[in-house]
Write an enzyme that holds these catalytic residues in place. Structure first.
Site, short mmCIF file in Angstrom:
data_model
loop_
_atom_site.label_atom_id
_atom_site.label_comp_id
_atom_site.label_asym_id
_atom_site.label_seq_id
_atom_site.Cartn_x
_atom_site.Cartn_y
_atom_site.Cartn_z
N TYR A 185 0.74 -1.25 -0.12
CA TYR A 185 0.17 -0.08 -0.21
C TYR A 185 0.69 1.41 -0.07
O TYR A 185 0.00 2.41 -0.74
CB TYR A 185 -0.96 0.25 1.03
CG TYR A 185 -1.34 1.55 1.55
CD1 TYR A 185 -2.66 1.31 0.65
CD2 TYR A 185 -1.50 2.71 2.01
CE1 TYR A 185 -3.46 2.48 0.62
CE2 TYR A 185 -2.21 3.32 2.02
CZ TYR A 185 -2.87 3.66 1.06
OH TYR A 185 -3.74 4.64 1.41
N ASP A 198 -8.51 -3.35 -1.15
CA ASP A 198 -9.42 -2.60 -1.82
C ASP A 198 -9.07 -1.36 -2.09
O ASP A 198 -9.58 -0.67 -3.11
CB ASP A 198 -10.17 -2.46 -0.58
CG ASP A 198 -9.73 -2.20 0.80
OD1 ASP A 198 -8.63 -3.08 1.49
OD2 ASP A 198 -9.35 -0.42 1.23
N LYS A 241 -11.22 -9.14 5.46
CA LYS A 241 -11.79 -7.45 5.55
C LYS A 241 -12.70 -7.34 4.00
O LYS A 241 -11.85 -6.83 3.14
CB LYS A 241 -10.59 -7.17 6.18
CG LYS A 241 -10.64 -5.42 6.52
CD LYS A 241 -10.00 -4.46 6.50
CE LYS A 241 -10.93 -2.70 6.89
NZ LYS A 241 -9.68 -1.49 6.57
#
Length: 520
Positions: free
Chosen positions: A264, A299, A371
């Site tokens: 990320y 995500d 998640k």
């Protein structure tokens, strides 16, 4: 024989996992040779070096900068601190304070026998490891005695910028039904190469992650958890330039979940990939040992890339994150691998494609507390439509047995959530979860129908992508923009000057202790 409602091709799954394992092992070969300033500052914090000097510079930074300025960083913090303890009789905190005042240069002291240096520091290592183990036991005790919410855990955020205001909002959310509270970090903290000190009351879009703020929020959630009769988990962000330091502070203050993705920071914060990959290893060793669930950030890929076209990159990244986590000693039960409900609402049969993706990830990672992230990209100021989007997202979650549900907010595109927004989101989720609790047990998918075909198509593309990355290496793939449509150079970005090669004296006693292996 593995079963699949989707008729998944398990040969493809095995091939994808094998490629991801090879990718992760090559990455680890690189990691084993290097360390970073943030890894060394974490070691300082584990030796209980804390506080700031007259210029508000954290003492861990003072000590590590001192080693760097004296061209001695390659032997690492543990080596020099232990040697200084032998030579001066001082504790690590006193040593850091003397360095800060300019009264001590630990690189100029006589060097003791290497084995004596390692043996000397061992009591401090054992003491910190004991503290972290006791935190884990305390969490387990709370869950055993007062219980916890049903899965999917209801996860909400607070983001006032003031830790004391966050406490009020977090306790209100727990009383409304939330199981997990994430304290959003102040914008830009991930790019600071130090951790601010003490309680903070100002922030932009969130609150500074500091050890004192962790302590304040932990105490507040324990208090409200006892009141509502279930353990309330606390989340923060072990990411950015201080990734392992924040993981270390979280382990010391009993956080339960950490955003701790391997990629990320590279993709979305332009942090140098070498720095991030090294930092993620130690941070995950800590999280694994402390019983902290990690959340990965796949995500986020879908906020820049198209969710329909690039769904396979999410699955590929989950495979890579899984293998990197295993190397760091994280059990599957602590892998909150990420994915999201982010397809355009205008796609015909979009719900079916979202369902296929969620069911596929559930079947491929059966033991992970996945998640699942809510719609954000296509949320608008139409709160009624947004509430429906969140409802569909909740239906898929309970249908496919997700583990951690970050609740969507009907005002996602308008402002930081009000308490009333959280209440409506929690009510939405609780209503759907209760009424559809066992829906997934009752439903099968049409053989060779839209859902089965979609899942297998994404799986095959993911398998092929991982094979390509296996051939060229993860760093090269990141340079080509494989994930999230974002390209990053191997020697670019922020933080590369904090990476160094270990020399023959280097040792990290906490990796050795936490993994129980001959690691350094």
């Amino acid at each position: 024989m593995r079963e699949s409602k989707l008729g998944l091709n398990w040969k493809y799954v095995d091939e994808a996992r094998s490629s991801a394992k090879n990718i992760a092992e090559k990455v680890q070969d690189f990691v084993d040779v290097y360390s970073t300033v943030s890894v060394e500052r974490t070691i300082c914090r584990f030796f209980e070096i804390d506080g700031v000097n007259d210029e508000d510079i954290p003492l861990p930074n003072v000590l590590i900068d001192h080693l760097k300025e004296n061209n001695s960083l390659s032997s690492g913090a543990a080596f020099y601190i232990s040697n200084a303890m032998i030579e001066t009789g001082m504790k690590p905190q006193e040593i850091a304070e003397k360095i800060s005042s300019g009264d001590l240069n630990i690189t100029k002291l006589p060097i003791n026998d290497f084995n004596k240096i390692k043996e000397n520091i061992n009591p401090l290592v054992k003491s910190m490891v004991k503290r972290i183990k006791e935190n884990k036991e305390k969490r387990d005790g709370y869950i055993k005695n007062i219980g916890e919410g049903k899965k999917p855990y209801l996860y909400v955020i607070v983001a006032t910028g003031n830790v004391y205001e966050d406490v009020v909002q977090a306790q209100a959310a727990a009383r409304q039904g939330a199981d997990i509270i994430a304290v959003i970090r102040s914008t830009g903290q991930s790019l600071l190469d130090y951790v601010p000190y003490g309680p903070t009351t100002e922030g932009f879009g969130g609150t500074m992650a500091t050890q004192e703020n962790f302590r304040i929020m932990r105490r507040a959630l324990d208090e409200v958890g006892e009141e509502v009769g279930r353990y309330i988990r606390l989340v923060n962000y072990a990411s950015g330039l201080c990734m392992p330091e924040i993981a270390g502070m979280g382990a010391m203050e009993r956080l339960d979940v950490m955003l701790n993705d391997a990629l990320y920071g590279i993709l979305f914060r332009d942090i140098n990939m070498q720095r991030t990959i090294i930092d993620q290893y130690f941070s995950r060793v800590i999280n694994g040992f402390a019983g902290i669930i990690i959340n990965t950030g796949e995500d986020n890929y879908l906020t820049t890339a198209d969710a329909y076209e690039e769904a396979h990159t999410v699955l590929a990244s989950d495979f890579i994150n899984e293998q990197l986590a295993l190397i760091a000693g994280i059990p599957e039960e602590q892998m909150g691998l990420g994915h999201a409900f982010e397809m355009s609402p205008d796609i015909e049969n979009g719900f079916l494609y979202e369902l296929a993706q969620a069911q596929m990830i559930r079947e491929i990672f059966p033991n992970a507390p996945l998640k699942y992230m809510p719609p954000t990209k296509y949320m608008t100021g139409n709160i009624f439509r947004g509430h429906v989007q969140d409802a569909l997202f909740n239906v898929i979650s309970i249908w496919t047995n997700q583990g951690i549900q970050l609740l969507g907010m009907l005002t996602e595109a308008i402002h930081t959530p009000f308490m009333s927004d959280r209440y409506l989101s929690i009510e939405n989720a609780k209503y759907i979860f209760n009424n559809m609790r066992n829906l997934g047990d009752e439903i099968v998918f049409k053989e060779n129908g839209v859902i089965q075909k979609r899942a297998n198509h994404v799986l095959e593309k993911s398998k092929d992508l991982l094979k390509t990355i296996e051939g060229e290496g993860l760093f090269n793939a990141l340079e080509k923009g494989v994930f999230a449509d974002v390209k990053r150079p191997k020697n670019g970005g922020k933080g590369l000057n904090g990476v160094f090669e270990k020399d023959k004296n280097y040792f990290n006693p906490f990796i050795e202790e936490m993994l129980g292996a001959d690691k350094r």
